[in-house]
Design an enzyme around this catalytic site. Structure first.
Site, PDB file in Angstrom:
ATOM      1  N   GLY A 127      -5.832  -6.432  -0.311  1.00 59.22           N
ATOM      2  CA  GLY A 127      -5.609  -7.438   0.647  1.00 59.22           C
ATOM      3  C   GLY A 127      -4.869  -8.646   0.075  1.00 59.22           C
ATOM      4  O   GLY A 127      -5.153  -9.087  -0.860  1.00 59.22           O
ATOM      5  N   HIS A 128      -3.579  -8.757   0.443  1.00 60.16           N
ATOM      6  CA  HIS A 128      -2.641  -9.622  -0.144  1.00 60.16           C
ATOM      7  C   HIS A 128      -2.247 -10.647   0.579  1.00 60.16           C
ATOM      8  O   HIS A 128      -1.741 -10.511   1.967  1.00 60.16           O
ATOM      9  CB  HIS A 128      -1.408  -8.888  -0.540  1.00 60.16           C
ATOM     10  N   ASP A 140      -6.630  -9.022  -6.789  1.00 59.18           N
ATOM     11  CA  ASP A 140      -6.723 -10.474  -6.363  1.00 59.18           C
ATOM     12  C   ASP A 140      -6.326 -11.513  -7.241  1.00 59.18           C
ATOM     13  O   ASP A 140      -6.652 -12.420  -6.858  1.00 59.18           O
ATOM     14  CB  ASP A 140      -8.237 -10.742  -5.794  1.00 59.18           C
ATOM     15  N   LYS A 192      -1.144 -11.170  -6.453  1.00 60.82           N
ATOM     16  CA  LYS A 192       0.037 -10.397  -6.393  1.00 60.82           C
ATOM     17  C   LYS A 192       0.849 -10.528  -4.977  1.00 60.82           C
ATOM     18  O   LYS A 192       2.200 -10.497  -5.195  1.00 60.82           O
ATOM     19  CB  LYS A 192      -0.191  -8.741  -6.377  1.00 60.82           C
ATOM     20  N   GLN A 196      -4.478  -3.648  -5.976  1.00 61.23           N
ATOM     21  CA  GLN A 196      -5.917  -3.651  -6.976  1.00 61.23           C
ATOM     22  C   GLN A 196      -5.361  -4.039  -8.410  1.00 61.23           C
ATOM     23  O   GLN A 196      -4.336  -4.969  -8.337  1.00 61.23           O
ATOM     24  CB  GLN A 196      -6.358  -2.099  -7.060  1.00 61.23           C
TER      25      GLN A 196
HETATM   26  P1  GDP Z   1      -3.799 -10.274  -4.238  1.00 67.98           P
HETATM   27  O1  GDP Z   1      -4.744  -9.397  -3.713  1.00 67.98           O
HETATM   28  O2  GDP Z   1      -3.506 -10.144  -5.741  1.00 67.98           O
HETATM   29  O3  GDP Z   1      -2.378 -10.357  -3.454  1.00 67.98           O
HETATM   30  O4  GDP Z   1      -4.477 -11.624  -4.129  1.00 67.98           O
HETATM   31  P2  GDP Z   1      -5.211 -12.129  -3.010  1.00 67.98           P
HETATM   32  O5  GDP Z   1      -4.350 -12.393  -1.610  1.00 67.98           O
HETATM   33  O6  GDP Z   1      -6.431 -11.320  -2.521  1.00 67.98           O
HETATM   34  O7  GDP Z   1      -6.044 -13.512  -3.488  1.00 67.98           O
HETATM   35  C1  GDP Z   1      -5.259 -14.513  -4.082  1.00 67.98           C
HETATM   36  C2  GDP Z   1      -5.849 -15.745  -3.227  1.00 67.98           C
HETATM   37  O8  GDP Z   1      -5.538 -17.061  -4.179  1.00 67.98           O
HETATM   38  C3  GDP Z   1      -5.283 -15.925  -2.031  1.00 67.98           C
HETATM   39  O9  GDP Z   1      -6.001 -16.602  -1.195  1.00 67.98           O
HETATM   40  C4  GDP Z   1      -3.966 -16.701  -2.170  1.00 67.98           C
HETATM   41  O10 GDP Z   1      -3.409 -17.427  -1.122  1.00 67.98           O
HETATM   42  C5  GDP Z   1      -4.500 -17.512  -3.384  1.00 67.98           C
HETATM   43  N1  GDP Z   1      -3.552 -18.079  -4.179  1.00 67.98           N
HETATM   44  C6  GDP Z   1      -2.366 -17.554  -4.873  1.00 67.98           C
HETATM   45  N2  GDP Z   1      -1.736 -18.195  -6.034  1.00 67.98           N
HETATM   46  C7  GDP Z   1      -2.716 -19.270  -6.061  1.00 67.98           C
HETATM   47  C8  GDP Z   1      -2.623 -20.287  -6.980  1.00 67.98           C
HETATM   48  O11 GDP Z   1      -1.685 -20.468  -7.691  1.00 67.98           O
HETATM   49  N3  GDP Z   1      -3.471 -21.214  -6.869  1.00 67.98           N
HETATM   50  C9  GDP Z   1      -4.229 -21.201  -5.880  1.00 67.98           C
HETATM   51  N4  GDP Z   1      -5.351 -22.298  -5.736  1.00 67.98           N
HETATM   52  N5  GDP Z   1      -4.589 -20.199  -4.908  1.00 67.98           N
HETATM   53  C10 GDP Z   1      -3.632 -19.425  -5.159  1.00 67.98           C
HETATM   54  P1  IMO Z   2      -6.121  -6.121  -4.152  1.00 71.93           P
HETATM   55  O1  IMO Z   2      -4.849  -5.375  -3.880  1.00 71.93           O
HETATM   56  C1  IMO Z   2     -10.294  -6.336  -5.592  1.00 71.93           C
HETATM   57  C2  IMO Z   2     -12.779  -2.675  -5.575  1.00 71.93           C
HETATM   58  C3  IMO Z   2     -13.853  -2.653  -4.380  1.00 71.93           C
HETATM   59  C4  IMO Z   2     -14.704  -1.968  -5.341  1.00 71.93           C
HETATM   60  C5  IMO Z   2     -13.811  -0.658  -5.948  1.00 71.93           C
HETATM   61  C6  IMO Z   2     -13.929   0.471  -5.288  1.00 71.93           C
HETATM   62  O2  IMO Z   2      -6.341  -6.931  -3.044  1.00 71.93           O
HETATM   63  O3  IMO Z   2      -6.328  -6.780  -5.241  1.00 71.93           O
HETATM   64  P2  IMO Z   2     -12.611   1.351  -2.816  1.00 71.93           P
HETATM   65  O4  IMO Z   2     -12.680   0.697  -1.749  1.00 71.93           O
HETATM   66  O5  IMO Z   2     -11.004   1.257  -3.584  1.00 71.93           O
HETATM   67  O6  IMO Z   2     -13.042   2.770  -3.353  1.00 71.93           O
HETATM   68  O7  IMO Z   2     -13.618   0.432  -3.951  1.00 71.93           O
HETATM   69  O8  IMO Z   2     -12.491  -1.466  -6.121  1.00 71.93           O
HETATM   70  N1  IMO Z   2     -11.370  -2.971  -5.052  1.00 71.93           N
HETATM   71  C7  IMO Z   2     -10.552  -4.387  -5.089  1.00 71.93           C
HETATM   72  N2  IMO Z   2     -11.065  -5.290  -5.685  1.00 71.93           N
HETATM   73  N3  IMO Z   2      -9.026  -6.364  -5.042  1.00 71.93           N
HETATM   74  C8  IMO Z   2      -8.525  -5.101  -4.600  1.00 71.93           C
HETATM   75  O9  IMO Z   2      -7.065  -5.078  -3.985  1.00 71.93           O
HETATM   76  C9  IMO Z   2      -9.594  -4.188  -4.571  1.00 71.93           C
HETATM   77  N4  IMO Z   2      -9.487  -2.577  -3.813  1.00 71.93           N
HETATM   78  C10 IMO Z   2     -10.537  -2.118  -4.269  1.00 71.93           C
HETATM   79  O10 IMO Z   2     -14.309  -3.946  -4.527  1.00 71.93           O
HETATM   80  O11 IMO Z   2     -15.292  -2.607  -6.553  1.00 71.93           O
HETATM   81 MG    MG Z   3      -6.570  -9.074  -2.614  1.00 68.63          MG
END
Ligand code: GDP
Ligand code: IMO
Ligand code: MG
Length: 424
Positions: A40-41, A13, A16, A223
């Protein structure tokens, strides 16, 4: 040849999705090589918010090919519903391909994930319950169903009977639960297979040919490094290889085809699920960062645990991934905090530790040693050039760079694809 890996350098998270989307604008091909819909991206384009779990974040560009590689575990129902959602928003879908070797997540994997988590009780991992672990278990046990089996009616129906009966024995005799209706599953999933069949390819050939032709290929990490099954905080990890090495196996290419490895960090640290977290802030500062950074999971909606930036962990991520540069994303949520802390080492049983420990019992005993920095009050969400940042941010970024031993190339100041600041 131009192969660029973008990966999560913490516990996932890191943002990416935003960076893949930005770099995909100039890429010819984007590849997901591991994980599944546990990811979840988020990609934000103007007023449109896309939450992608399986489909690569390069999908929004019509000229970019998007590939789901062999190392991914694919839930057919999820990929189809994601495709339907994207189609409603007008995204192009004729540029999406799935590898023949990709393993398929079946309903018994989801069932097994839930039963195993419940059986672990207080020692649960906190999985996403999407069937990821059990699907990788079946792959390692060599009973998995791959895409080429899935799209062949005869082979698929035989596999549902063979594997499904084994799973039903496990559910009924071991867990004391109910058997799944295998005929209904075969019928339902064959419908999905028919829809996905035209997209199935040997994607390793596509990736190799693109790289040989000098095209730009982006490898989209899911991840994060500390969730890697070998290099992460085992057993509180996922079941795949989010580290850079996993890209080669999961996309079916050799390491000589990768030129750049970019690690995405946040200006602080978050984690979803269980496991030790040395810099965790279980207090009002942690809550402040959670609210300011909207740290709630895209996949499960869970509140993310928050803490200071951990340079011990970051140095580890630089090393095990061979990072060529790093991104410090989400610096803006730290606005308004009087002090910002950076963990430079741990203290464990009176000793100073500078390398991330393998034993989680040791990690749980580690107390962070912090360097403190002045905070900032300025609204930086519209900053366009690095010079415009307040001095306190520049001092903090310099310290992160020094501690990690790797150059910072970009700083993130907001969720939109425009909200990035190049450093050099
Ligand atoms: P990922 O799994 O690595 O793709 O990241 P996620 O989408 O799960 O979580 C990142 C969250 O931070 C999302 O809600 C993005 O919209 C938000 N986000 C990304 N870059 C920034 C930033 O520079 N500042 C803020 N405040 N939010 C950001
Ligand atoms: P993105 O790509 C954050 C975590 C779960 C749990 C552990 C194992 O959005 O960064 P699983 O269902 O994979 O067997 O769960 O890994 N986990 C993540 N945490 N971002 C993710 O993906 C994750 N994918 C799995 O919360 O702790
Ligand atoms: Mg994510």
């Amino acid at each position: 040849m131009s192969g660029k890996v973008i990966l999560g350098a913490q516990w996932g998270d890191e943002g990416k999705g935003k960076f893949i989307d930005i770099f995909a604008s100039e890429a010819d091909l984007v590849v997901r090589s591991q994980g599944g819909n546990n990811a979840g991206h988020t990609v934000i384009v103007g007023d449109n918010v896309y939450k992608l779990h399986l489909i690569p974040s390069g999908i929004l560009y019509s000229g970019t090919l998007n590939v789901i590689g062999a190392g991914v575990v694919l839930d057919p129902k999820v990929v189809l519903s994601e495709m339907d959602e994207l189609a409603k928003k007008g995204a192009p879908l004729d540029n999406l391909f799935i590898d023949e070797r990709t393993h398929v997540i079946m309903p018994w994997h989801i069932e097994q994930d839930g039963l195993e988590e419940a059986a672990r009780g207080a020692g649960n991992i906190g999985t996403t319950k999407k069937g990821i672990g059990p699907c990788y278990m079946d792959k390692a046990q060599r009973i998995g169903i791959r895409m080429h089996d899935f799209i062949s009616k005869e082979k698929f129906f035989a596999a549902v009977k063979r594997v499904g009966e084994l799973k039903n024995k496990l559910f009924v005799n071991y867990y004391g639960g109910k058997a799944l209706d295998l005929d209904a599953i075969a019928e339902e999933y064959w419908g999905y297979a028919e829809r996905l069949a035209p997209m199935v390819r040997d994607t390793s050939v596509m990736v190799f040919d693109a790289l040989k032709a000098g095209k730009k290929v982006l490898f989209e990490g899911a991840q994060g490094t500390l969730l890697d099954i070998d290099m992460g905080t085992y057993p509180y990890v996922t079941s795949s290889h989010p580290v850079a090495g996993g890209v080669c196996v999961g996309a079916g290419i050799g390491p000589t085809l990768v030129d750049e490895v970019v690690g995405i960090f946040k200006g602080y640290t978050t984690r979803v699920g269980q496991g030790p977290f040395p810099t965790e802030l279980d207090d009002e500062v942690g809550e402040y960062i959670r609210q300011a950074g909207a740290e709630f999971g895209v996949t499960t909606g869970r509140a993310r645990r928050t803490g200071w930036f951990d340079a011990v962990m970051a140095r580890y991520a630089v090393r095990v991934n061979g990072l060529t540069s790093i991104v410090i994303n989400k610096i803006d949520p730290l606005r308004g905090l009087p002090k910002i802390k950076l963990c430079t080492a741990y203290e464990m049983d009176g000793k100073i530790i500078t390398d991330f420990p393998a034993d989680l019992d040791d990690l749980a005993k580690c107390k962070p040693i912090y360097e403190e920095f002045d905070g900032f009050d300025e609204d930086i969400s519209g900053v366009k050039s690095y010079d415009e940042f307040p001095e306190s941010i520049k001092t903090y970024i310099d310290a992160v760079e020094r501690q990690c031993g790797c150059k910072v190339s970009i700083v993130g100041v907001g969720p939109d694809r425009e909200q990035i600041v190049y450093k050099d």
